[in-house]
Motif scaffolding. Structure first.
Motif, PDB file in Angstrom:
ATOM      1  N   TYR A  19      78.613 104.397 131.318  1.00  0.00           N
ATOM      2  CA  TYR A  19      79.308 103.863 132.489  1.00  0.00           C
ATOM      3  C   TYR A  19      80.326 102.812 132.047  1.00  0.00           C
ATOM      4  O   TYR A  19      80.430 102.480 130.867  1.00  0.00           O
ATOM      5  CB  TYR A  19      78.305 103.192 133.441  1.00  0.00           C
ATOM      6  N   THR A  20      81.028 102.258 133.039  1.00  0.00           N
ATOM      7  CA  THR A  20      81.886 101.092 132.802  1.00  0.00           C
ATOM      8  C   THR A  20      81.366  99.952 133.678  1.00  0.00           C
ATOM      9  O   THR A  20      82.094  99.383 134.497  1.00  0.00           O
ATOM     10  CB  THR A  20      83.348 101.417 133.144  1.00  0.00           C
ATOM     11  N   THR A  83      79.701 105.912 139.267  1.00  0.00           N
ATOM     12  CA  THR A  83      80.277 107.082 138.609  1.00  0.00           C
ATOM     13  C   THR A  83      80.308 106.872 137.097  1.00  0.00           C
ATOM     14  O   THR A  83      80.736 105.820 136.614  1.00  0.00           O
ATOM     15  CB  THR A  83      81.698 107.338 139.131  1.00  0.00           C
ATOM     16  N   LEU A  84      79.833 107.883 136.366  1.00  0.00           N
ATOM     17  CA  LEU A  84      79.836 107.820 134.904  1.00  0.00           C
ATOM     18  C   LEU A  84      81.258 108.000 134.362  1.00  0.00           C
ATOM     19  O   LEU A  84      82.155 108.439 135.078  1.00  0.00           O
ATOM     20  CB  LEU A  84      78.931 108.913 134.337  1.00  0.00           C
ATOM     21  N   ARG A  85      81.429 107.705 133.095  1.00  0.00           N
ATOM     22  CA  ARG A  85      82.716 107.952 132.446  1.00  0.00           C
ATOM     23  C   ARG A  85      83.108 109.420 132.547  1.00  0.00           C
ATOM     24  O   ARG A  85      84.289 109.760 132.577  1.00  0.00           O
ATOM     25  CB  ARG A  85      82.643 107.539 130.967  1.00  0.00           C
ATOM     26  N   SER A  86      82.104 110.309 132.635  1.00  0.00           N
ATOM     27  CA  SER A  86      82.364 111.746 132.729  1.00  0.00           C
ATOM     28  C   SER A  86      82.865 112.169 134.106  1.00  0.00           C
ATOM     29  O   SER A  86      83.293 113.310 134.293  1.00  0.00           O
ATOM     30  CB  SER A  86      81.080 112.514 132.414  1.00  0.00           C
ATOM     31  N   ARG A  89      77.923 111.530 138.892  1.00  0.00           N
ATOM     32  CA  ARG A  89      77.149 110.397 139.378  1.00  0.00           C
ATOM     33  C   ARG A  89      75.654 110.539 139.085  1.00  0.00           C
ATOM     34  O   ARG A  89      74.869 109.661 139.429  1.00  0.00           O
ATOM     35  CB  ARG A  89      77.390 110.209 140.884  1.00  0.00           C
ATOM     36  N   LEU A  90      75.261 111.628 138.470  1.00  0.00           N
ATOM     37  CA  LEU A  90      73.864 111.860 138.119  1.00  0.00           C
ATOM     38  C   LEU A  90      73.774 112.086 136.622  1.00  0.00           C
ATOM     39  O   LEU A  90      74.565 112.840 136.050  1.00  0.00           O
ATOM     40  CB  LEU A  90      73.329 113.092 138.870  1.00  0.00           C
ATOM     41  N   THR A  91      72.817 111.414 135.978  1.00  0.00           N
ATOM     42  CA  THR A  91      72.615 111.597 134.541  1.00  0.00           C
ATOM     43  C   THR A  91      71.116 111.732 134.291  1.00  0.00           C
ATOM     44  O   THR A  91      70.364 112.033 135.222  1.00  0.00           O
ATOM     45  CB  THR A  91      73.267 110.440 133.748  1.00  0.00           C
TER      46      THR A  91
END
Length: 322
Positions: A19-20, A83-86, A89-91
């Motif tokens: 994440y950021t 929200t992930l860098r990708s 929103r789910l990891t």
């Protein structure tokens, strides 16, 4: 204890790298809840909640995660999934799906006043209207089909009187769901579990401010009136009897209707939807009590509470919606 999956500081550092959200400051387990593992997560950017899902799968979760994101984007006070860098929103962590959401301010009010009820009612109506444009569809997984599957499993544990009540109510709900009034009810994403411990308040008891709605993991597409009935069956009652507190009930319903007026079909459906909401939680509490999952570690709620509420909903004189 609801921390089923341990998370070390190294785990948290590795997760945050996706994440950021800044650097890890602290991580603290949350002991409330029976379905998921939860941690308060503080970073150099802010306060968050990390949830690791112990029951729901990665395939089941997008509805809940994206619904929260959609509502937050529409300025409804809910935890916003990060929200992930990708761009997702789910990891996952330790092989289980997980999400990081914003931490809302405030705490839940165990003895809400009419002012708390009015805030919750108005915010629920706002959430219903905001959900109209949400495109992912998923049924309420604890709705009528689940009741039909589950009630037969419970009958061996019930007295003759309880068995008669639960089967009669299920038959009533089955007939109603097949009728014309049901098909006219406004329908869309619904929380379906908006008990008082799923709403946070800031401010003082005398002058509360809405903090937000939490725990969307029983949400689904249902009639909005069912969502209202679930709520008032918890918020607006005398706890030992299930009898409605008229001042709290009126405050809730009038505040909701000031945002989204009730329809004529909802006026007709109100008494049976109150029964439906009581049945849903009587069935789930009976199930958790008599047929608990092997890994369930917390004491289940007393199912007799919602049996009392259901009996009261059959007895009461119909309460008109505003």
């Amino acid at each position: 204890m609801a921390v089923f999956t341990p998370v070390s500081e190294n785990d948290a550092h590795e997760l945050l790298a996706r994440y950021t959200l800044g650097e890890l400051v602290s991580l603290r387990g949350i002991t409330a809840g029976i379905e998921n593992t939860n941690f308060f997560l503080t970073t150099t950017h802010g306060e968050y909640v990390l949830t690791i899902f112990e029951v729901l799968t990665a395939q089941q979760l997008p509805f809940y995660i994206e619904l929260m994101h959609h509502l937050a984007q529409h300025h409804i006070p809910v935890p916003q999934p990060q929200t992930l860098r990708s761009g997702e929103r789910l990891t996952a962590l330790h092989g289980k799906p997980c999400v990081i959401v914003t931490r809302l301010g405030g705490g839940y009010e165990p003895a809400p006043s009419p002012a708390h009820c009015a805030l919750a009612g108005a915010t629920l109506a706002q959430a219903h209207l905001a959900g109209q444009s949400f495109e992912i569809k998923q049924a309420n997984l604890r709705g009528l089909p689940w009741w039909k599957r589950t009630v037969p499993l419970l009958l061996p544990f019930l007295s003759a009187e309880q068995s008669e009540l639960i089967q009669r109510t299920l038959a009533d709900q089955t007939r109603f769901a097949a009728g014309s009034i049901y098909r006219q009810l406004p329908f869309g994403p619904a929380h379906c579990d908006l008990f008082r411990d799923n709403v946070l308040f800031d401010g003082t008891f005398e002058m509360p401010r809405m903090g937000g709605f939490i725990d969307f993991y029983f949400a689904g597409q249902d009639t909005w009136l069912f969502d209202v009935a679930v709520s008032v069956n918890d918020w607006c009652i005398e706890q030992t009897t299930g009898v409605f507190d008229a001042e709290k009930l009126n405050a809730w319903l009038q505040a909701y209707a000031s945002v989204r007026p009730f329809t004529e079909a909802e006026q007709h459906a109100w008494p049976i939807l109150l029964q439906a909401a009581a049945l849903r939680f009587w069935v789930s509490r009976l199930y958790d009590y008599f047929l608990p999952r092997p890994a369930q570690t917390l004491k289940p709620h007393d199912p007799r509470h919602f049996e009392r509420i259901l009996r009261e909903r059959y007895k009461m004189v119909a309460i008109a919606l505003p």
